[in-house]
Design a protein around this motif. Structure first.
Motif, PDB file in Angstrom:
ATOM      1  N   ALA A   4      67.801  48.493  59.739  1.00  0.00           N
ATOM      2  CA  ALA A   4      67.886  49.627  58.509  1.00  0.00           C
ATOM      3  C   ALA A   4      67.547  49.077  57.233  1.00  0.00           C
ATOM      4  CB  ALA A   4      69.224  50.342  58.498  1.00  0.00           C
ATOM      5  N   VAL A  15      68.203  54.110  53.734  1.00  0.00           N
ATOM      6  CA  VAL A  15      68.710  55.054  54.277  1.00  0.00           C
ATOM      7  C   VAL A  15      69.107  56.431  53.690  1.00  0.00           C
ATOM      8  CG1 VAL A  15      71.035  56.183  55.567  1.00  0.00           C
ATOM      9  CG2 VAL A  15      70.409  53.410  55.990  1.00  0.00           C
ATOM     10  N   LYS A  37      71.062  59.561  53.514  1.00  0.00           N
ATOM     11  CA  LYS A  37      72.113  60.099  54.286  1.00  0.00           C
ATOM     12  C   LYS A  37      71.840  61.644  54.712  1.00  0.00           C
ATOM     13  CE  LYS A  37      74.883  56.357  54.155  1.00  0.00           C
ATOM     14  NZ  LYS A  37      74.998  55.706  55.201  1.00  0.00           N
ATOM     15  N   GLY A  42      67.505  60.787  57.306  1.00  0.00           N
ATOM     16  CA  GLY A  42      66.737  59.904  57.893  1.00  0.00           C
ATOM     17  C   GLY A  42      66.586  58.271  57.239  1.00  0.00           C
ATOM     18  N   MET A  43      65.892  57.541  57.768  1.00  0.00           N
ATOM     19  CA  MET A  43      66.026  56.093  57.448  1.00  0.00           C
ATOM     20  C   MET A  43      64.557  55.467  57.801  1.00  0.00           C
ATOM     21  SD  MET A  43      68.566  54.647  60.358  1.00  0.00           S
ATOM     22  CE  MET A  43      69.403  56.174  60.775  1.00  0.00           C
ATOM     23  N   ASP A  60      66.462  61.542  61.194  1.00  0.00           N
ATOM     24  CA  ASP A  60      67.545  61.678  61.952  1.00  0.00           C
ATOM     25  C   ASP A  60      68.677  62.081  61.047  1.00  0.00           C
ATOM     26  OD1 ASP A  60      70.099  60.248  62.859  1.00  0.00           O
ATOM     27  OD2 ASP A  60      69.132  60.383  64.650  1.00  0.00           O
ATOM     28  N   SER A  85      71.678  58.697  60.371  1.00  0.00           N
ATOM     29  CA  SER A  85      71.922  58.322  59.146  1.00  0.00           C
ATOM     30  C   SER A  85      73.098  58.406  58.216  1.00  0.00           C
ATOM     31  CB  SER A  85      70.356  59.098  58.458  1.00  0.00           C
ATOM     32  OG  SER A  85      70.665  60.549  58.568  1.00  0.00           O
TER      33      SER A  85
END
Length: 279
Positions: free
Chosen positions: A138, A141, A143, A146-147, A162, A166
């Motif tokens: 990662a 990120v 939160k 996604g990332m 996501d 995340s």
């Protein structure tokens, strides 16, 4: 960046209003991306169901993925023993395990002419056929959104959409996952193993040992060949890790034991290459 109004000049410089130029194109692209996103959510369960139906092939694949640690009778317990272990296995089985006809289940489904998949699902399947389990770090990120991740082995970068993972993943931690493309975005296909930052260098060292062993028989092999044909070794690393707290001595022990077991198996980690060249 300020929002472009419908009646504003199009940023492309055409002189037309945005609504008569690039707005319809962008709206169509967004609609297609939304349809593909929904198809991801419906397709993954269908792939897992198809994997569960391969009853003849599952025993050998199961033993290979778990390295003999668990029996088939423990399948229902894997979610507790290994963190969504049943789903991780079934997704790996679908994408990575080669069946008797020489194809993976994902490749077989992608090539099927008579299927119950929607148009969007069929489109996704065709792009998912080459996907294999890989380790990712990662990088950034956001939160709940996604990332950005990079492949631990070759450095390739991906933007992942996501909402769940995340929220849990921290920068520099590792995900062992199947990244599946959907239009311009990538998603985590099924369950992923989530590892702490301290595992990064040891996982790379662990995989390097397996690559050296593979190169004994195939000197031209590289990371793509290893992770395309023996991706289960990633899970062998994951299942040896401590559950509660980081343990540096255990990580070092994993490397020592792996080196010894590969040598005992007759895969000399390249130690005999100089002798072979001399002959």
């Amino acid at each position: 960046m300020p929002k472009i109004g419908r009646n504003d000049p199009c940023p492309c410089g055409s002189g037309k209003k945005y609504k008569h130029c690039h707005l319809p194109i962008e709206e169509a692209k967004q609609a297609e991306q939304l349809h593909l996103r929904r198809a991801v959510d419906t397709l993954i369960p269908k792939i897992i169901t198809a994997a569960q139906e391969q009853t003849d092939a599952i025993p050998a694949a199961y033993d290979r993925f778990w390295d003999g640690k668990y029996t088939l009778e423990q399948m229902s317990e894997l979610d507790d023993l290994e963190g969504r272990g049943a789903e991780r296995f079934l997704v790996w089985f679908a994408f990575d395990y080669v069946l008797e006809d020489g194809s993976t289940l994902a490749e077989r489904l992608a090539g099927a002419s008579d299927s119950d998949f929607s148009t969007e699902e069929q489109q996704l399947l065709r792009s998912w056929a080459p996907v294999r389990l890989r380790p990712y770090v990662a990088n950034t990120v956001q939160k709940g959104q996604g990332m950005t991740v990079s492949d631990l082995m070759d450095g390739s970068r991906y933007e992942i959409v996501d909402h769940a993972a995340s929220r849990r993943v921290l920068v520099d931690e590792v995900l062992v996952a199947h990244l599946v493309p959907a239009g311009e975005a990538f998603f985590i296909g099924g369950a992923a193993a989530h590892l702490t930052e301290d595992t990064r260098s040891k996982m790379r060292e662990f995989l390097s040992l397996h690559l050296e062993a593979m190169q004994r028989d195939d000197p031209a092999a590289g990371w793509p060949e290893l992770l395309h044909t023996r991706s289960e070794v990633l899970n062998h690393f994951v299942m040896q890790l401590p559950v509660e707290e980081p343990n540096p001595s255990l990580l070092e022990s994993i490397i020592t034991q792996t080196r010894a077991s590969l040598m005992l198996a007759g895969e000399s980690l390249g130690l005999g290459k100089r002798d072979d060249a001399a002959e």
